[in-house]
Design a protein around this motif. Structure first.
Motif, mmCIF file in Angstrom:
data_model
loop_
_atom_site.group_PDB
_atom_site.id
_atom_site.type_symbol
_atom_site.label_atom_id
_atom_site.label_comp_id
_atom_site.label_asym_id
_atom_site.label_seq_id
_atom_site.Cartn_x
_atom_site.Cartn_y
_atom_site.Cartn_z
ATOM 1 N N LYS A 158 20.008 21.645 72.801
ATOM 2 C CA LYS A 158 20.553 23.089 72.565
ATOM 3 C C LYS A 158 21.948 23.246 73.517
ATOM 4 O O LYS A 158 22.617 23.791 72.854
ATOM 5 C CB LYS A 158 19.363 23.887 73.142
ATOM 6 C CG LYS A 158 18.215 24.134 72.229
ATOM 7 C CD LYS A 158 18.692 24.782 70.844
ATOM 8 C CE LYS A 158 17.432 25.000 70.191
ATOM 9 N NZ LYS A 158 17.791 25.524 68.914
ATOM 10 N N ASN A 159 21.858 22.495 74.510
ATOM 11 C CA ASN A 159 23.066 22.750 75.614
ATOM 12 C C ASN A 159 24.388 22.045 74.615
ATOM 13 O O ASN A 159 25.401 22.569 74.690
ATOM 14 C CB ASN A 159 22.935 21.907 76.795
ATOM 15 C CG ASN A 159 21.756 22.385 77.619
ATOM 16 O OD1 ASN A 159 21.480 21.575 78.743
ATOM 17 N ND2 ASN A 159 21.449 23.399 77.372
ATOM 18 N N ILE A 203 13.546 22.370 64.276
ATOM 19 C CA ILE A 203 14.613 23.022 65.040
ATOM 20 C C ILE A 203 15.810 22.376 65.366
ATOM 21 O O ILE A 203 16.870 22.792 65.211
ATOM 22 C CB ILE A 203 13.730 23.367 66.418
ATOM 23 C CG1 ILE A 203 12.682 24.680 65.947
ATOM 24 C CG2 ILE A 203 14.862 24.043 67.332
ATOM 25 C CD1 ILE A 203 11.900 25.187 67.266
ATOM 26 N N ILE A 204 15.453 20.931 65.672
ATOM 27 C CA ILE A 204 16.585 20.113 66.089
ATOM 28 C C ILE A 204 17.463 19.778 64.955
ATOM 29 O O ILE A 204 18.719 19.524 64.707
ATOM 30 C CB ILE A 204 15.974 18.752 66.594
ATOM 31 C CG1 ILE A 204 15.519 19.221 68.324
ATOM 32 C CG2 ILE A 204 17.131 17.382 66.735
ATOM 33 C CD1 ILE A 204 14.649 18.223 68.844
ATOM 34 N N LEU A 261 27.357 12.355 61.825
ATOM 35 C CA LEU A 261 25.904 12.744 62.143
ATOM 36 C C LEU A 261 25.244 12.621 60.762
ATOM 37 O O LEU A 261 23.948 12.581 60.602
ATOM 38 C CB LEU A 261 25.944 13.866 62.835
ATOM 39 C CG LEU A 261 26.196 14.263 64.354
ATOM 40 C CD1 LEU A 261 26.077 15.656 64.622
ATOM 41 C CD2 LEU A 261 25.656 13.143 65.148
ATOM 42 N N ALA A 262 26.033 12.499 59.440
ATOM 43 C CA ALA A 262 25.294 12.555 58.393
ATOM 44 C C ALA A 262 24.064 11.674 58.290
ATOM 45 O O ALA A 262 23.083 12.151 57.690
ATOM 46 C CB ALA A 262 26.132 12.470 57.121
ATOM 47 N N PRO A 263 24.214 10.357 58.459
ATOM 48 C CA PRO A 263 23.096 9.435 58.446
ATOM 49 C C PRO A 263 21.952 9.799 59.200
ATOM 50 O O PRO A 263 20.862 10.001 58.771
ATOM 51 C CB PRO A 263 23.708 8.258 58.576
ATOM 52 C CG PRO A 263 25.086 8.336 58.464
ATOM 53 C CD PRO A 263 25.429 9.643 58.871
ATOM 54 N N LEU A 264 22.143 10.246 60.289
ATOM 55 C CA LEU A 264 21.095 10.601 61.332
ATOM 56 C C LEU A 264 20.433 11.950 60.756
ATOM 57 O O LEU A 264 19.020 12.074 60.953
ATOM 58 C CB LEU A 264 21.469 10.745 62.768
ATOM 59 C CG LEU A 264 20.533 11.405 63.698
ATOM 60 C CD1 LEU A 264 19.383 10.417 63.808
ATOM 61 C CD2 LEU A 264 21.097 11.469 65.240
ATOM 62 N N ILE A 265 20.961 12.858 60.206
ATOM 63 C CA ILE A 265 20.630 14.071 59.626
ATOM 64 C C ILE A 265 19.644 13.749 58.455
ATOM 65 O O ILE A 265 18.352 14.498 58.388
ATOM 66 C CB ILE A 265 21.596 15.133 59.405
ATOM 67 C CG1 ILE A 265 22.329 15.619 60.434
ATOM 68 C CG2 ILE A 265 20.979 16.331 58.642
ATOM 69 C CD1 ILE A 265 23.593 16.452 60.310
ATOM 70 N N LYS A 266 19.949 12.831 57.514
ATOM 71 C CA LYS A 266 19.222 12.694 56.489
ATOM 72 C C LYS A 266 17.906 11.983 56.827
ATOM 73 O O LYS A 266 16.724 12.206 56.463
ATOM 74 C CB LYS A 266 19.930 11.787 55.639
ATOM 75 C CG LYS A 266 21.291 12.456 54.733
ATOM 76 C CD LYS A 266 22.003 11.613 54.197
ATOM 77 C CE LYS A 266 23.037 12.216 53.402
ATOM 78 N NZ LYS A 266 24.215 11.460 52.675
ATOM 79 N N LYS A 267 17.941 11.287 58.035
ATOM 80 C CA LYS A 267 16.575 10.582 58.345
ATOM 81 C C LYS A 267 15.727 11.561 59.219
ATOM 82 O O LYS A 267 14.678 11.645 59.055
ATOM 83 C CB LYS A 267 17.139 9.456 59.537
ATOM 84 C CG LYS A 267 17.725 8.214 58.993
ATOM 85 C CD LYS A 267 17.876 7.172 60.077
ATOM 86 C CE LYS A 267 18.446 6.026 59.533
ATOM 87 N NZ LYS A 267 18.592 4.823 60.652
ATOM 88 N N GLN A 268 16.488 12.617 59.775
ATOM 89 C CA GLN A 268 15.657 13.729 60.444
ATOM 90 C C GLN A 268 15.032 14.578 59.570
ATOM 91 O O GLN A 268 13.889 14.818 59.566
ATOM 92 C CB GLN A 268 16.720 14.582 61.310
ATOM 93 C CG GLN A 268 17.153 13.926 62.632
ATOM 94 C CD GLN A 268 18.605 14.718 62.986
ATOM 95 O OE1 GLN A 268 18.806 15.595 62.619
ATOM 96 N NE2 GLN A 268 18.735 14.475 64.249
ATOM 97 N N TYR A 269 15.718 14.603 58.328
ATOM 98 C CA TYR A 269 15.098 15.619 57.224
ATOM 99 C C TYR A 269 13.965 14.842 56.580
ATOM 100 O O TYR A 269 12.878 15.484 56.406
ATOM 101 C CB TYR A 269 16.430 15.910 56.301
ATOM 102 C CG TYR A 269 15.739 16.807 55.067
ATOM 103 C CD1 TYR A 269 15.437 18.284 55.466
ATOM 104 C CD2 TYR A 269 15.695 16.205 53.867
ATOM 105 C CE1 TYR A 269 15.050 19.153 54.304
ATOM 106 C CE2 TYR A 269 15.102 17.234 52.923
ATOM 107 C CZ TYR A 269 15.032 18.616 53.256
ATOM 108 O OH TYR A 269 14.412 19.341 52.257
#
Length: 565
Positions: A214-215, A263-264, A281-289
């Protein structure tokens, strides 16, 4: 108690301990010399330029930020966590009843997300009552909350609250910018800069985990909103040193909470959309999703660790944001997925989520539960078996229950929990979980795992095998210990409120609200049905049917089968 304190501190990183001590000293100093500190940060804000909103930059998403009645909100009747408070003519930002426990209600009040919804209402209707309410509330907050007020570190100038509030103000100003009077804009902008400067100096290195994310998000927003790269530079250092390491190779966040994972993921999506410098960040976001879609069910999020529904972004809204960000992206996962201890089997009719992972990765177990080897199950679009959820974060009976082994669809040895969880967010010694085997077959899956813990002077091991086929869910449990003075165990099978157990001659039927039998449960040990508490959202409590298999001896295999009709 000293033992728990020792093991709690032992698990922390040096940076957490060092910064906790530093912030204790710092907060006492700031409260004692609050006027001087406020003036210092005010001067820092005045020396720098004000807000320069980037042209055509959309800083908000169209999800719901406040779900209660907006007309009530205009009269300061505000509802958070299913608890309404009527303030009257003005919000009392420091109402005494809110200074309890973790102050989650008060923190939510001070993060100002509810004002985003009022700003959106003004955008949609051009009704000036919403504009006036937003401006009056922002100015009132700024006037009533100088830096250094008593216990500021717990709510109004808490770095977590500041982080959420900076993002909220960015979105509010983006929505209202052209219609805010210049004099008001200057005051709000100076306060924004003060908060950004304070956050810059007070990042949550003592907590780490999702707080530091969040920071990072707030610094990223501040860099764009204030057109000042000092915030981006710090955000980048923060990401490289402390944030990227919080994610597994699969994209799962170290706290292993489906709710916080969502949330993250929203945080990452918003930063990605905000600033092209974060395009990597795109590859990491796709994994998060991928992880969060796997850990969601027809009712919302799976209730592992601190997870409930009705809090922040919901799966549908997150999906809309993701798909609008990555247009044309297709995610067609196999019917079996496994990552970081979670096993998911899903076909057209059913979904099983089984947890054989640790309580937490990393050094932030505050949101961890004793949920090892528990499962949740949905069929034909309805969640049937559930863990108990979370009522609140304040220490007490409800918080203790939420985190306990008994609140999950797993086995409890004696009256002991798998890990030593206590207080609001504390954990001392943790259980260990080992996966024995995974076998896929034509119509389903079989997973075997074991958890060792419960009593750390004489460790106890619970082994469980879960098998799923088209029409049968089978669970085999066994407890072992090398100590002669062994005790009995209990196994819990908790239903959602829309379902109940009905006792038959040799089986328990599972019936829906219309009285239709959808399944039958048979077990090799005697069972009983009890009403236990269920927390679907913060501040909500219900009673649900829970099948309890009592008095399970050590070294006795218990076989439970659920046949679906």
């Amino acid at each position: 108690m000293w033992s728990k304190t020792y093991f709690t501190i032992r698990e922390l990183r040096t940076v957490q301990v060092a910064y906790r001590l530093l912030y204790i000293i710092k907060r006492n100093f700031y409260q004692r010399f609050n006027q001087a500190v406020h003036q210092r940060y005010n001067q820092k804000a005045l020396l720098k330029s004000g807000v320069t909103l980037p042209a055509k930059k959309r800083l908000y998403t169209d999800r719901c930020y406040y779900s209660s009645n907006l007309d009530d909100l205009l009269f300061n009747k505000i509802t958070f966590l299913n608890h309404p408070i009527s303030f009257g003519e003005k919000i009392d930002w420091h109402r005494a009843e809110l200074n309890r426990g973790t102050r989650l209600w008060k923190l939510t009040l001070h993060n100002h997300e509810f004002l985003i919804e009022a700003a959106k209402a003004y955008r949609d209707t051009s009704d000036k009552k919403y504009l006036e309410y937003c401006i009056e509330t922002l100015l009132d907050w700024q006037a009533q909350n100088p830096l250094g007020t008593k216990d500021y570190g717990k709510d109004n100038w808490n770095s977590y609250a500041i982080s959420l509030r900076l993002v909220s103000w960015s979105k509010i100003m983006s929505l209202l910018h052209d219609d805010i009077p210049e004099s008001c804009k200057e005051t709000i902008s100076r306060s924004y800069r003060m908060q950004a400067e304070f956050l810059y100096d007070n990042l949550e290195y003592d907590i780490l985990g999702n707080h530091l994310i969040k920071n990072w998000k707030a610094l990223s927003f501040s860099a764009i909103f204030l057109q000042d790269d000092i915030y981006y530079d710090l955000a980048k250092k923060l990401f490289d040193k402390y944030i990227r390491e919080q994610f597994t190779e699969n994209g799962m966040h170290e706290e292993l909470s489906p709710m916080y994972q969502a949330i993250i993921t929203e945080d990452f999506l918003e930063v990605y959309n905000l600033d092209s410098r974060w395009s990597h960040l795109a590859p990491l976001i796709k994994k998060q999703y991928f992880c969060i879609t796997s850990l969601s069910d027809p009712e919302g999020y799976a209730f592992y660790n601190d997870s409930v529904n009705g809090n922040a972004v919901n799966p549908k809204e997150l999906s809309q944001l993701f798909k609008s960000t990555f247009k044309g992206y297709e995610n067609r996962p196999d019917n079996y997925r496994s990552f970081d201890g979670y096993h998911i089997f899903e076909d057209r009719h059913q979904k099983l989520i089984f947890d054989s992972g640790p309580l937490v990765f990393g050094s932030q177990p505050g949101h961890g539960h004793c949920d090892a080897l528990s499962f949740e199950y949905s069929r034909n679009g309805k969640k049937i078996f559930t863990n108990a959820g979370v009522y609140e974060y304040n220490a007490g009976e409800r918080r203790e229950y939420s985190r306990s082994t008994a609140a999950h669809n797993t086995l409890q040895y004696s009256n002991s929990d798998q890990s030593e969880v206590y207080g609001s967010f504390r954990c001392a010694r943790k259980s260990t979980v080992n996966q024995s085997s995974v076998k896929r077959h034509l119509s389903g899956l079989t997973v075997t795992a074991e958890v060792t813990g419960f009593n750390f002077r004489k460790p106890v091991t619970h082994s469980r095998t879960v098998s799923i086929t088209t029409d049968v869910l089978e669970i085999k449990d066994n407890v072992t210990t090398q100590h002669a003075d062994s005790e009995y165990s209990k196994i819990f099978l908790r239903l959602m409120p829309d379902f109940s157990y009905r006792k038959g001659e040799d089986v328990y039927s599972i019936v829906d609200t219309s009285g239709n039998t959808i399944g039958e449960v048979s077990c090799t040990m005697p069972c009983e049905v009890q009403q236990t508490v269920f927390y679907p959202e913060f501040g909500k409590e219900a009673k649900v049917d829970t099948l309890i298999i009592n008095n399970v001896p050590v070294d006795t295999s218990v076989n439970t089968k659920i046949f679906w009709i």
